[in-house]
Scaffold this motif. Structure first.
Motif, PDB file in Angstrom:
ATOM      1  N   UNK A 114      34.527  36.138  31.400  1.00 60.44           N
ATOM      2  CA  UNK A 114      35.444  35.324  31.502  1.00 60.44           C
ATOM      3  C   UNK A 114      36.428  35.353  32.868  1.00 60.44           C
ATOM      4  N   UNK A 115      36.890  36.651  33.186  1.00 59.41           N
ATOM      5  CA  UNK A 115      37.544  36.495  34.254  1.00 59.41           C
ATOM      6  C   UNK A 115      36.788  36.363  35.710  1.00 59.41           C
ATOM      7  N   UNK A 116      35.661  37.006  35.584  1.00 54.86           N
ATOM      8  CA  UNK A 116      34.916  36.573  36.938  1.00 54.86           C
ATOM      9  C   UNK A 116      34.785  35.242  37.283  1.00 54.86           C
ATOM     10  N   UNK A 117      34.449  34.376  35.956  1.00 59.47           N
ATOM     11  CA  UNK A 117      34.272  32.787  36.238  1.00 59.47           C
ATOM     12  C   UNK A 117      35.533  32.218  36.539  1.00 59.47           C
ATOM     13  N   UNK A 118      36.506  32.625  35.687  1.00 59.89           N
ATOM     14  CA  UNK A 118      37.744  32.018  36.297  1.00 59.89           C
ATOM     15  C   UNK A 118      38.477  32.295  37.627  1.00 59.89           C
ATOM     16  N   UNK A 119      38.299  33.487  38.056  1.00 60.85           N
ATOM     17  CA  UNK A 119      38.866  33.680  39.439  1.00 60.85           C
ATOM     18  C   UNK A 119      37.743  33.175  40.241  1.00 60.85           C
ATOM     19  N   UNK A 120      36.506  33.102  40.033  1.00 61.52           N
ATOM     20  CA  UNK A 120      35.627  32.428  41.066  1.00 61.52           C
ATOM     21  C   UNK A 120      35.863  31.146  41.121  1.00 61.52           C
ATOM     22  N   UNK A 121      35.937  30.315  40.021  1.00 56.99           N
ATOM     23  CA  UNK A 121      35.955  28.848  40.030  1.00 56.99           C
ATOM     24  C   UNK A 121      37.336  28.382  40.291  1.00 56.99           C
ATOM     25  N   UNK A 122      38.296  29.044  39.652  1.00 52.67           N
ATOM     26  CA  UNK A 122      39.865  28.344  40.069  1.00 52.67           C
ATOM     27  C   UNK A 122      40.572  29.078  41.258  1.00 52.67           C
ATOM     28  N   UNK A 123      40.250  30.076  41.737  1.00 44.53           N
ATOM     29  CA  UNK A 123      40.710  30.710  42.881  1.00 44.53           C
ATOM     30  C   UNK A 123      39.863  30.228  43.879  1.00 44.53           C
ATOM     31  N   UNK A 124      38.583  29.613  43.811  1.00 43.64           N
ATOM     32  CA  UNK A 124      37.701  29.473  44.841  1.00 43.64           C
ATOM     33  C   UNK A 124      37.443  30.374  45.857  1.00 43.64           C
ATOM     34  N   UNK A 125      37.400  31.675  45.222  1.00 43.60           N
ATOM     35  CA  UNK A 125      36.913  32.734  46.328  1.00 43.60           C
ATOM     36  C   UNK A 125      35.581  33.081  46.254  1.00 43.60           C
ATOM     37  N   UNK A 127      32.048  35.473  45.561  1.00 39.69           N
ATOM     38  CA  UNK A 127      31.643  36.268  44.475  1.00 39.69           C
ATOM     39  C   UNK A 127      32.132  37.517  44.623  1.00 39.69           C
ATOM     40  N   UNK A 128      32.134  38.345  45.940  1.00 43.18           N
ATOM     41  CA  UNK A 128      32.265  39.722  45.899  1.00 43.18           C
ATOM     42  C   UNK A 128      33.836  40.041  45.567  1.00 43.18           C
ATOM     43  N   UNK A 129      34.699  38.967  46.108  1.00 42.12           N
ATOM     44  CA  UNK A 129      35.924  39.141  45.882  1.00 42.12           C
ATOM     45  C   UNK A 129      36.386  38.926  44.330  1.00 42.12           C
ATOM     46  N   UNK A 130      35.909  37.952  43.710  1.00 44.22           N
ATOM     47  CA  UNK A 130      36.238  37.823  42.261  1.00 44.22           C
ATOM     48  C   UNK A 130      35.658  38.834  41.336  1.00 44.22           C
ATOM     49  N   UNK A 133      38.153  41.963  41.913  1.00 44.22           N
ATOM     50  CA  UNK A 133      39.229  41.424  41.219  1.00 44.22           C
ATOM     51  C   UNK A 133      38.980  41.659  39.642  1.00 44.22           C
ATOM     52  N   UNK A 134      37.884  41.338  39.241  1.00 46.81           N
ATOM     53  CA  UNK A 134      37.472  41.513  37.863  1.00 46.81           C
ATOM     54  C   UNK A 134      37.413  43.034  37.444  1.00 46.81           C
ATOM     55  N   UNK A 135      36.770  43.591  38.224  1.00 49.71           N
ATOM     56  CA  UNK A 135      36.505  45.085  37.974  1.00 49.71           C
ATOM     57  C   UNK A 135      37.735  45.854  37.937  1.00 49.71           C
ATOM     58  N   UNK A 136      38.682  45.623  38.935  1.00 51.77           N
ATOM     59  CA  UNK A 136      39.782  46.374  38.920  1.00 51.77           C
ATOM     60  C   UNK A 136      40.593  45.763  37.621  1.00 51.77           C
TER      61      UNK A 136
END
Length: 160
Positions: A114-125, A127-130, A133-136
């Motif tokens: 959920x965090x990966x998809x939300x950060x990737x799509x909403x933050x528009x960053x 894949x590596x950055x998302x 952030x998800x792993x951290x």
């Protein structure tokens, strides 16, 4: 252009302002029912004062809203399109998928997806950055709740 008409009328704004007045009047009536207005030291005075301010301000807002000219699509479909843009609907579906997936795959994996998809799509960053952030974030959640506070996080039925 006056202050009351400086912003355009949004879909459903007049209905919301009217419902706000009705709600404030209901709250005022309920606060009056506490003890009536028998004196300044009775239990219902402060709730009546607060709800009276609600009634006055909601009437003021309704009058300003009624002064705005009608523009745009005032239909129910226009209201639905304004309140529920595609991005909001998709994110609500993602939250629903997250809630449904917790009992199946567990809290940490579901949260990671959920965090990966939300950060990737909403933050528009990227894949590596998302992913970073998800792993951290998931690592911090695991350390804080599972190790420090010793909270048993839900494990899914799929994981052995």
């Amino acid at each position: 252009m006056t202050a009351s008409t400086s912003t355009p009328l949004r879909p459903g704004e007049r209905l919301f302002a009217l419902l706000l007045v009705l709600f404030a009047a209901l709250v005022f009536w309920q606060s009056y029912e506490i003890s009536g207005f028998k004196g300044l030291t009775t239990g219902g005075v402060m709730p009546m004062f607060a709800s009276g301010v609600m009634v006055a301000t909601s009437i003021f807002l309704l009058s300003r809203t009624l002064a705005k000219p009608q523009n745009g699509d005032g239909s129910l479909a226009g209201l639905a399109a304004f309140l529920f843009p595609l991005r909001v609907v998709l994110f609500a579906l993602a939250v629903l998928g997250y809630v449904i997936s917790i009992p199946v795959i567990g809290f940490l994996p579901a949260s990671a997806v959920f965090l990966f998809v939300a950060i990737w799509r909403l933050w528009k960053t990227g894949v590596l950055r998302a992913g970073f952030v998800t792993v951290v974030a998931v690592g911090a959640i695991h350390v804080l709740f599972r190790i420090v506070f010793q909270v048993v996080l839900p494990s899914g039925s799929v994981w052995l």
